[in-house]
Design a protein around this motif. Structure first.
Motif, PDB file in Angstrom:
ATOM      1  N   GLU A  43      36.003  43.796  34.948  1.00 33.10           N
ATOM      2  CA  GLU A  43      35.487  42.645  35.688  1.00 33.10           C
ATOM      3  C   GLU A  43      36.406  42.262  36.834  1.00 33.10           C
ATOM      4  N   ALA A  54      36.536  44.469  44.327  1.00 33.22           N
ATOM      5  CA  ALA A  54      35.668  45.270  45.196  1.00 33.22           C
ATOM      6  C   ALA A  54      34.677  44.382  45.946  1.00 33.22           C
ATOM      7  N   GLN A  55      34.088  43.425  45.239  1.00 32.60           N
ATOM      8  CA  GLN A  55      33.118  42.545  45.880  1.00 32.60           C
ATOM      9  C   GLN A  55      33.783  41.671  46.932  1.00 32.60           C
ATOM     10  N   ALA A  85      34.414  43.706  50.024  1.00 29.42           N
ATOM     11  CA  ALA A  85      33.185  43.893  50.794  1.00 29.42           C
ATOM     12  C   ALA A  85      32.806  42.620  51.539  1.00 29.42           C
ATOM     13  N   ASP A  86      33.006  41.473  50.898  1.00 29.04           N
ATOM     14  CA  ASP A  86      32.588  40.200  51.486  1.00 29.04           C
ATOM     15  C   ASP A  86      33.446  39.773  52.668  1.00 29.04           C
ATOM     16  N   ALA A 104      29.182  48.797  38.001  1.00 36.25           N
ATOM     17  CA  ALA A 104      28.575  48.052  39.108  1.00 36.25           C
ATOM     18  C   ALA A 104      27.060  48.187  39.132  1.00 36.25           C
ATOM     19  N   ALA A 114      39.785  36.355  44.104  1.00 33.99           N
ATOM     20  CA  ALA A 114      38.723  36.873  43.245  1.00 33.99           C
ATOM     21  C   ALA A 114      39.278  37.394  41.922  1.00 33.99           C
ATOM     22  N   LEU A 132      35.964  44.891  39.611  1.00 32.72           N
ATOM     23  CA  LEU A 132      34.701  44.684  40.315  1.00 32.72           C
ATOM     24  C   LEU A 132      34.779  43.457  41.214  1.00 32.72           C
ATOM     25  N   ALA A 133      35.466  42.420  40.746  1.00 29.47           N
ATOM     26  CA  ALA A 133      35.639  41.221  41.573  1.00 29.47           C
ATOM     27  C   ALA A 133      36.434  41.546  42.822  1.00 29.47           C
TER      28      ALA A 133
END
Length: 217
Positions: A166, A172-173, A176-177, A30, A205, A169-170
């Protein structure tokens, strides 16, 4: 919440087992540049006696080779001084209020040991800007139920034959969003496990990341 870029913070982790290593790899992917890991024997560094003959593929050797750019040694308590972020996946009460107070301004503390965190959350909150735990009776509960349904749904929808960084990480993002800018505050940095938007957001995601990676059937 603290106006710091992930590439500029120093992260100190307590716990070099499977959970700690997996979290560390995601953090590095990240954008974290300066991570320090400690286990029961202290800070992991290349000069430790138990690493001299360690195989290159061993977890501790990998950690030593990919973290601690400043070559810190000593104890967890010494390493956490001046750190921006603490993440604990280890044992209860390895830090106290003085240790948290010695961290950098705008400190972030994720004390995730259950049921007793690495530091008392109520005490940590006295000086840290953001505190998260694995418990449901404190704000910012970090619980793997937040990602598992959505991740598996996304993989199934994409008919993916693999899971890669990837995709994680998608997820996780996306997680968060779910928390909007209007909602974001020190006591609400991650959505509740009861938020009905979470699973769908994470699934979408992961599905798109799987497609982008060409991992679909």
């Amino acid at each position: 919440m603290v106006d710091k870029g992930i590439e500029n913070v120093r992260v100190v982790m307590s716990g070099a087992g499977a959970a700690g290593t997996a979290i560390l790899k995601l953090l590095l992917a990240a954008g974290v540049k300066n991570a320090v890991v400690a286990d029961i024997h202290g800070v992991v560094h290349a000069g430790r006696e138990d690493l001299v003959d360690a195989a290159p593929e061993s977890a501790l050797r990998w950690i030593a080779d990919n973290t601690n750019p400043e070559g810190l040694t000593g104890t967890l308590k010494e390493a956490v001084r001046g750190a921006d972020v603490f993440i604990g996946v280890s044992a209860p009460n390895v830090l106290d209020g003085d240790d948290v107070a010695a961290m950098a301004d705008g400190a972030i503390v994720f004390a995730l040991a259950n049921p007793d965190p690495e530091v008392d959350p109520a005490i940590a909150r006295q000086t840290a800007a953001v505190v998260a735990t694995g418990r449901s009776d404190f704000p910012n509960q970090i619980n793997n139920v937040l990602v598992f349904p959505g991740v598996f749904r996304g993989l199934l929808d994409a008919q993916s034959r693999t899971v890669n960084t990837e995709m994680m990480l998608a997820a996780a993002q996306a997680l968060a969003d779910v928390v909007t800018e209007d909602e974001l505050n020190p006591n609400y940095i991650v959505p509740s496990v009861f938020n009905d938007k979470v699973a769908g957001a994470v699934a979408g995601a992961v599905r798109e990341a799987a497609k982008a990676a060409g991992a679909t059937a």
